[in-house]
Design a protein around this motif. Structure first.
Motif, PDB file in Angstrom:
ATOM      1  N   PRO A  52       0.807  -1.218   0.000  1.00 43.25           N
ATOM      2  CA  PRO A  52       0.000   0.000   0.000  1.00 43.25           C
ATOM      3  C   PRO A  52       0.839   1.267   0.000  1.00 43.25           C
ATOM      4  O   PRO A  52       0.330   2.347  -0.324  1.00 43.25           O
ATOM      5  CB  PRO A  52      -0.823  -0.116   1.286  1.00 43.25           C
ATOM      6  N   GLU A  91      -7.718  -1.351  -4.439  1.00 40.60           N
ATOM      7  CA  GLU A  91      -7.473  -2.500  -3.581  1.00 40.60           C
ATOM      8  C   GLU A  91      -8.736  -3.352  -3.526  1.00 40.60           C
ATOM      9  O   GLU A  91      -9.844  -2.835  -3.438  1.00 40.60           O
ATOM     10  CB  GLU A  91      -7.082  -2.032  -2.183  1.00 40.60           C
ATOM     11  N   VAL A 120      -2.819 -11.117   2.311  1.00 42.02           N
ATOM     12  CA  VAL A 120      -3.084  -9.770   1.795  1.00 42.02           C
ATOM     13  C   VAL A 120      -4.108  -9.021   2.662  1.00 42.02           C
ATOM     14  O   VAL A 120      -4.782  -8.109   2.196  1.00 42.02           O
ATOM     15  CB  VAL A 120      -3.563  -9.829   0.325  1.00 42.02           C
ATOM     16  N   THR A 121      -4.195  -9.395   3.922  1.00 35.30           N
ATOM     17  CA  THR A 121      -5.101  -8.706   4.856  1.00 35.30           C
ATOM     18  C   THR A 121      -4.409  -8.545   6.202  1.00 35.30           C
ATOM     19  O   THR A 121      -3.308  -9.053   6.426  1.00 35.30           O
ATOM     20  CB  THR A 121      -6.415  -9.504   5.050  1.00 35.30           C
ATOM     21  N   ARG A 127      -1.080  -6.050  -0.357  1.00 32.23           N
ATOM     22  CA  ARG A 127      -2.503  -6.020  -0.653  1.00 32.23           C
ATOM     23  C   ARG A 127      -2.694  -6.423  -2.111  1.00 32.23           C
ATOM     24  O   ARG A 127      -1.809  -6.252  -2.950  1.00 32.23           O
ATOM     25  CB  ARG A 127      -3.095  -4.620  -0.413  1.00 32.23           C
ATOM     26  N   TYR A 129      -4.680  -5.973  -5.664  1.00 28.52           N
ATOM     27  CA  TYR A 129      -5.330  -4.901  -6.421  1.00 28.52           C
ATOM     28  C   TYR A 129      -5.896  -5.455  -7.721  1.00 28.52           C
ATOM     29  O   TYR A 129      -5.428  -6.466  -8.234  1.00 28.52           O
ATOM     30  CB  TYR A 129      -4.333  -3.782  -6.735  1.00 28.52           C
TER      31      TYR A 129
END
Length: 198
Positions: A52, A91, A120-121, A127, A129
């Motif tokens: 991010p 995202e 991815v959390t 993350r 996308y």
């Protein structure tokens, strides 16, 4: 190229190439391009993993507009082929992650590492996308092997468009759109849409 050939051409480009060049802008309109490893879902959805904090991710948090190009830089001079797209990227929302990790990173032979939602959390550094294309084009040279000054610029052809959101002057190419004088899309076109010259 005929319409079915354009669809096959676009699909082959996506299958052969592991990276796309992503174009984003920040809130003030300053552009930025980034190479990202991607997996495609049809001709319209392109997935990748990023931090991010990466510049393109921060840009997308401010402005969802995005463009991309997929091409093979290893081909000989004047043999270039490319797929271009414009649309919006963001995202992936929590309720779409199960589907997204099934698409990304693509088939095992592409060499990407499989992900779980946990990757991815939460406290994870990455993350997932997705760019969803509103318009897609392909380029192809009428006379490969010759420079553009001798043969003219490459032909850029609309491969897919959403007739609900397309710009004026672009012909309907899919999602049920039917240009005048044509009975549906050609054989071999994807369910998402089909190709037509602009």
């Amino acid at each position: 190229m005929s319409d079915p050939e354009l669809v096959e051409h676009a699909q082959a480009l996506l299958a052969r190439n592991a990276y796309l060049t992503l174009g984003t802008v920040d809130a003030s309109g300053r552009p930025w391009t980034s190479p990202v490893y991607f997996a495609a879902d049809g001709l319209t959805d392109f997935y990748w993993v990023s931090s991010p904090q990466a510049r393109h991710s921060r840009n997308l948090a401010e402005e969802a507009a995005a463009s991309l190009v997929v091409f093979d830089s290893t081909v000989p001079p004047y043999h270039g082929r490319a797929l271009y797209a414009e649309g919006a990227a963001h995202e992936i929302d929590a309720d779409e992650l199960d589907r997204a990790v099934q698409v990304y990173p693509g088939p095992p032979e592409r060499g990407g590492s499989a992900l779980t939602v946990a990757d991815v959390t939460g406290a994870a550094a990455w993350r997932l996308y997705r760019a969803r294309a509103r318009l897609v084009w392909c380029s192809a040279r009428a006379n490969p092997g010759r420079p553009a000054r001798a043969t003219g610029a490459p032909t850029t052809t609309a491969c897919w468009s959403n007739p609900i959101s397309e710009r004026p002057g672009t012909r309907s190419c899919g999602a049920g759109g039917r240009p005048a004088g044509r009975r549906g899309g050609p054989r071999g076109a994807s369910a998402r849409g089909w190709c037509r010259r602009r």
